[in-house]
Write an enzyme that holds these catalytic residues in place. Sequence first.
Site, mmCIF file in Angstrom:
data_model
loop_
_atom_site.group_PDB
_atom_site.id
_atom_site.type_symbol
_atom_site.label_atom_id
_atom_site.label_comp_id
_atom_site.label_asym_id
_atom_site.label_seq_id
_atom_site.Cartn_x
_atom_site.Cartn_y
_atom_site.Cartn_z
ATOM 1 N N LYS A 179 0.847 -1.198 0.000
ATOM 2 C CA LYS A 179 0.000 0.000 0.000
ATOM 3 C C LYS A 179 0.884 1.249 0.000
ATOM 4 O O LYS A 179 2.011 1.202 0.493
ATOM 5 C CB LYS A 179 -0.851 0.026 1.279
ATOM 6 C CG LYS A 179 -2.004 -0.962 1.312
ATOM 7 C CD LYS A 179 -2.793 -0.812 2.593
ATOM 8 C CE LYS A 179 -3.934 -1.813 2.685
ATOM 9 N NZ LYS A 179 -4.992 -1.617 1.686
ATOM 10 N N ARG A 221 -10.210 -11.537 2.025
ATOM 11 C CA ARG A 221 -11.056 -12.604 1.473
ATOM 12 C C ARG A 221 -10.340 -13.946 1.531
ATOM 13 O O ARG A 221 -10.968 -14.996 1.600
ATOM 14 C CB ARG A 221 -11.509 -12.224 0.052
ATOM 15 C CG ARG A 221 -10.409 -12.043 -0.949
ATOM 16 C CD ARG A 221 -10.854 -11.251 -2.168
ATOM 17 N NE ARG A 221 -10.889 -9.809 -1.917
ATOM 18 C CZ ARG A 221 -11.232 -8.903 -2.822
ATOM 19 N NH1 ARG A 221 -11.587 -9.287 -4.035
ATOM 20 N NH2 ARG A 221 -11.236 -7.618 -2.516
HETATM 21 N N1 BES Z 1 -8.004 -3.734 4.388
HETATM 22 C C1 BES Z 1 -8.223 -3.373 3.046
HETATM 23 C C2 BES Z 1 -9.563 -2.660 2.843
HETATM 24 C C3 BES Z 1 -9.679 -1.331 3.509
HETATM 25 C C4 BES Z 1 -9.428 -0.180 2.803
HETATM 26 C C5 BES Z 1 -10.104 -1.229 4.807
HETATM 27 C C6 BES Z 1 -9.569 1.051 3.418
HETATM 28 C C7 BES Z 1 -10.230 -0.014 5.408
HETATM 29 C C8 BES Z 1 -9.974 1.123 4.705
HETATM 30 C C9 BES Z 1 -8.238 -4.608 2.143
HETATM 31 O O1 BES Z 1 -7.431 -5.647 2.565
HETATM 32 C C10 BES Z 1 -7.745 -4.160 0.818
HETATM 33 O O2 BES Z 1 -6.661 -3.688 0.736
HETATM 34 N N2 BES Z 1 -8.570 -4.307 -0.206
HETATM 35 C C11 BES Z 1 -8.228 -3.882 -1.520
HETATM 36 C C12 BES Z 1 -8.725 -4.916 -2.481
HETATM 37 C C13 BES Z 1 -8.253 -4.713 -3.894
HETATM 38 C C14 BES Z 1 -6.770 -4.978 -3.980
HETATM 39 C C15 BES Z 1 -9.013 -5.656 -4.801
HETATM 40 C C16 BES Z 1 -8.896 -2.540 -1.798
HETATM 41 O O3 BES Z 1 -10.028 -2.345 -1.348
HETATM 42 O O4 BES Z 1 -8.273 -1.701 -2.402
HETATM 43 ZN ZN ZN Z 2 -5.392 -5.473 1.955
#
Ligand code: BES
Ligand code: ZN
Length: 507
Positions: free
Chosen positions: A280, A354
């Site tokens: 990230k 997931r």
């Molecule tokens: N933990 C994150 C989702 C999240 C984002 C929670 C912002 C709280 C605040 C999750 O693991 C994630 O990173 N999801 C990705 C999925 C994508 C790579 C398909 C996302 O939502 O960007």
């Molecule tokens: Zn994530």
Amino acid sequence: MNLELQSTASANLETELLVVFAADRNTSKEKDATPEVDLLTPDEGVRQAVGWVLGSGEFKAKANETLLLHAPQGLKAARLLLVGLGNLTKASIHDLRKGVGTAIRFAKPRSITCLAILPPANFGTAHTYRAIAEGAIVADFDSDTYRTDRKDQSISLVSIFVTEADRKAAEAGLHEGTVVGEAQNFARSLINEPGNRMTPTMLGQKALEMAREFSLQCEVYGAEKLHELKMGAFWSVAQGSDEPPALIVMTYEPADAPTGPVLGLVGKGITFDTGGISLKPADNMEKMKYDMAGGAAMIAAMRAIAQLRPHVKVIGIVCAAENMPSGKAQKPGDIQIAMSGKSIEVINTDAEGRLVLADGLFYARQLGATHLIDAATLTGAVAIALGQVNAGVFSNDDLAYEHFARGLETSGEKFWRLPVEDEYRDQIRSSIADIQNTGLTRYGGATNAAMFLREFVDDTPWVHLDIAALAWLDAEKPWIAKGPSGVAVRSIVEWVRSYAADESALQ
Ligand code: BES
Ligand code: ZN
Ligand code: ZN
């Protein structure tokens, strides 16, 4: 915080702060109609003390509007706080919960430690006292544990007026509200801890301590168990971290529980989500300590269930791991075999929630769960779809969803149903494995994640809660501090209670 019921007439009540509610009784639909502000108490002494203020027009009784009077005439209270609940045609128990929270958070920074509440008589006794307890307890929480300058300000005593006729129902409401409010704060305290102080192992330890205190069965397993159970999806997330994963299994089984349903509660417990190799950006990454909010909600819900003792068996599972990049971490393109036997192409290691839930949900079914609910900070996409007002709810079963929707009437939390339907299945198709862990397009990201989870629940009635946008509050509200919100705890508890209360669901 202590909550007590007391029957002293308001005029004679010696308190630092007397809290009284008011609403706008105007029934006109016109936008600019002058508010008809009225107190929601028949107490004559109080009505006289605030009569002139209400007549002055300076207080409109808007929701969470406050007005403080010092040394109110004819009362022994040192101060009187008026709290607005908005227009009475729309005001509900949920506005009262917030109104009480507003009063508590008004008092807290002003060094008031004891206060008294005069409840409105508009919403039914048990509901009223439950809402007061929840609102007060939730409002008393601040995430300032690590501030050495913290004032340790906390409201120590809330006295709530009750008539003798209402006392029994009030006690029941107060008990429920206390259990649920404290559970929500327990979740918040877990979520508030940073990644270095809430590793998967530590989260497991917290669950064990809670289970011991409230007489639940609880087992916490490490990496070996994941291998033994062939939890290839869960392990693929954990493998990149030096911190071992924790598979937390909590069981509540009342002695005379019916054989069915058995409710499975599954939570995402990523104690820190860096994204893994699909790292990230640095901006806001510190927030990713709250990526275990779904897991914390399940541990907290089990705590409340242990105290409220619904007549149904409940299994709580939390899949806790840290998502880290390292030489051992999984890579984009890796293929993982989930516990169910399905093969997964990992397109993006940041879609890790997931993966851990896939094995958690499947394992819950293996342990006998006939109905499933999961909670997870799963996608940024759910925030794009619904903003920060409603959390997302998905379900493959209208009846299971109905149970959840019924619970929302009590919990007052806002969830909006989004689709999981076969037409979206193409999004998670992989050319070299059974499925892939991201959608083919960016569109409908929250549904794509739900579609992925659905692969592991099959036809088991299932409710999925995506709480990513609401689990952390960036700004405070009059009734709740900023930081971890504890969202979903109350609604999960009500989902469970709704099955226990439904004769036709029991076997
Ligand atoms: N933990 C994150 C989702 C999240 C984002 C929670 C912002 C709280 C605040 C999750 O693991 C994630 O990173 N999801 C990705 C999925 C994508 C790579 C398909 C996302 O939502 O960007
Ligand atoms: Zn994530
Ligand atoms: Zn995550």
